[in-house]
Design a protein around this motif. Structure first.
Motif, mmCIF file in Angstrom:
data_model
loop_
_atom_site.group_PDB
_atom_site.id
_atom_site.type_symbol
_atom_site.label_atom_id
_atom_site.label_comp_id
_atom_site.label_asym_id
_atom_site.label_seq_id
_atom_site.Cartn_x
_atom_site.Cartn_y
_atom_site.Cartn_z
ATOM 1 N N LYS A 112 48.386 -17.822 -12.139
ATOM 2 C CA LYS A 112 48.812 -19.195 -11.906
ATOM 3 C C LYS A 112 47.609 -20.041 -11.513
ATOM 4 N N LYS A 113 47.563 -21.252 -12.076
ATOM 5 C CA LYS A 113 46.473 -22.182 -11.821
ATOM 6 C C LYS A 113 47.037 -23.430 -11.156
ATOM 7 N N ALA A 114 46.299 -23.978 -10.172
ATOM 8 C CA ALA A 114 46.731 -25.195 -9.488
ATOM 9 C C ALA A 114 45.635 -26.244 -9.577
ATOM 10 N N LEU A 115 46.011 -27.466 -9.975
ATOM 11 C CA LEU A 115 45.114 -28.622 -9.979
ATOM 12 C C LEU A 115 45.477 -29.469 -8.770
ATOM 13 N N VAL A 116 44.530 -29.641 -7.853
ATOM 14 C CA VAL A 116 44.787 -30.319 -6.588
ATOM 15 C C VAL A 116 43.992 -31.615 -6.554
ATOM 16 N N LYS A 117 44.685 -32.752 -6.470
ATOM 17 C CA LYS A 117 44.034 -34.060 -6.386
ATOM 18 C C LYS A 117 43.924 -34.447 -4.924
ATOM 19 N N LEU A 118 42.699 -34.787 -4.503
ATOM 20 C CA LEU A 118 42.438 -35.137 -3.112
ATOM 21 C C LEU A 118 42.410 -36.644 -2.922
ATOM 22 N N ALA A 119 42.557 -37.068 -1.682
ATOM 23 C CA ALA A 119 42.504 -38.484 -1.339
ATOM 24 C C ALA A 119 41.087 -39.010 -1.560
ATOM 25 N N GLU A 120 40.987 -40.305 -1.750
ATOM 26 C CA GLU A 120 39.687 -40.958 -1.968
ATOM 27 C C GLU A 120 38.768 -40.697 -0.777
ATOM 28 N N GLY A 121 37.558 -40.247 -1.049
ATOM 29 C CA GLY A 121 36.589 -39.978 0.004
ATOM 30 C C GLY A 121 36.563 -38.533 0.472
ATOM 31 N N ASP A 122 37.600 -37.750 0.205
ATOM 32 C CA ASP A 122 37.622 -36.338 0.585
ATOM 33 C C ASP A 122 36.944 -35.504 -0.493
ATOM 34 N N GLU A 123 36.291 -34.439 -0.068
ATOM 35 C CA GLU A 123 35.671 -33.510 -1.011
ATOM 36 C C GLU A 123 35.628 -32.130 -0.380
ATOM 37 N N ILE A 124 35.462 -31.123 -1.218
ATOM 38 C CA ILE A 124 35.403 -29.740 -0.775
ATOM 39 C C ILE A 124 33.975 -29.262 -0.962
ATOM 40 N N GLU A 125 33.384 -28.717 0.115
ATOM 41 C CA GLU A 125 31.956 -28.382 0.095
ATOM 42 C C GLU A 125 31.598 -27.197 -0.791
ATOM 43 N N ILE A 126 32.550 -26.290 -1.069
ATOM 44 C CA ILE A 126 32.179 -25.112 -1.858
ATOM 45 C C ILE A 126 31.747 -25.481 -3.265
ATOM 46 N N TYR A 127 32.159 -26.649 -3.744
ATOM 47 C CA TYR A 127 31.787 -27.087 -5.076
ATOM 48 C C TYR A 127 30.464 -27.855 -5.093
ATOM 49 N N GLU A 128 29.991 -28.297 -3.956
ATOM 50 C CA GLU A 128 28.781 -29.125 -3.900
ATOM 51 C C GLU A 128 27.547 -28.276 -4.233
ATOM 52 N N GLY A 129 26.634 -28.847 -4.972
ATOM 53 C CA GLY A 129 25.397 -28.172 -5.327
ATOM 54 C C GLY A 129 25.493 -27.273 -6.539
ATOM 55 N N LEU A 130 26.580 -27.337 -7.285
ATOM 56 C CA LEU A 130 26.710 -26.502 -8.478
ATOM 57 C C LEU A 130 26.275 -27.261 -9.697
#
Length: 96
Positions: free
Chosen positions: A78-96
């Motif tokens: 199962k795959k989930a697409l999660v839309k975040l609020a404006e200005g929020d971000e998840i750090e594990i994706y940063e720098g890729l």
């Protein structure tokens, strides 16, 4: 209640998901097959301390694989697409 780390299995990182992350602030995760949208929303908010606007889910069928004469099948997931609020971000994706 299920633990949040049992619901979110792994992030999915590909060219398509990276484009969605930058353009629409949408992150993609592999989640438990029996998890529903409310559980996924609560797990993402608890683990990453962000505000979730929308959750879309889809069941992905496993591909058939062949090794010589033997034919097998990868497991469904199962795959989930999660839309975040404006200005929020998840750090594990940063720098890729």
């Amino acid at each position: 209640m299920k633990d949040a780390r049992d619901i979110i299995i792994a992030p999915i990182i590909s060219e398509n998901t990276m484009d969605q992350m930058q353009e629409a602030n949408t992150y993609t995760f592999k989640v438990a097959k029996n998890a529903n949208k409310v559980e996924i929303r609560n797990a993402v908010e608890e683990i990453f301390s962000v505000n979730v606007i929308k959750v879309n889910t889809m069941n992905v069928r496993g591909k058939k694989r062949r090794l010589g004469f033997h034919v097998g099948k990868k497991p469904d997931w199962k795959k989930a697409l999660v839309k975040l609020a404006e200005g929020d971000e998840i750090e594990i994706y940063e720098g890729l």
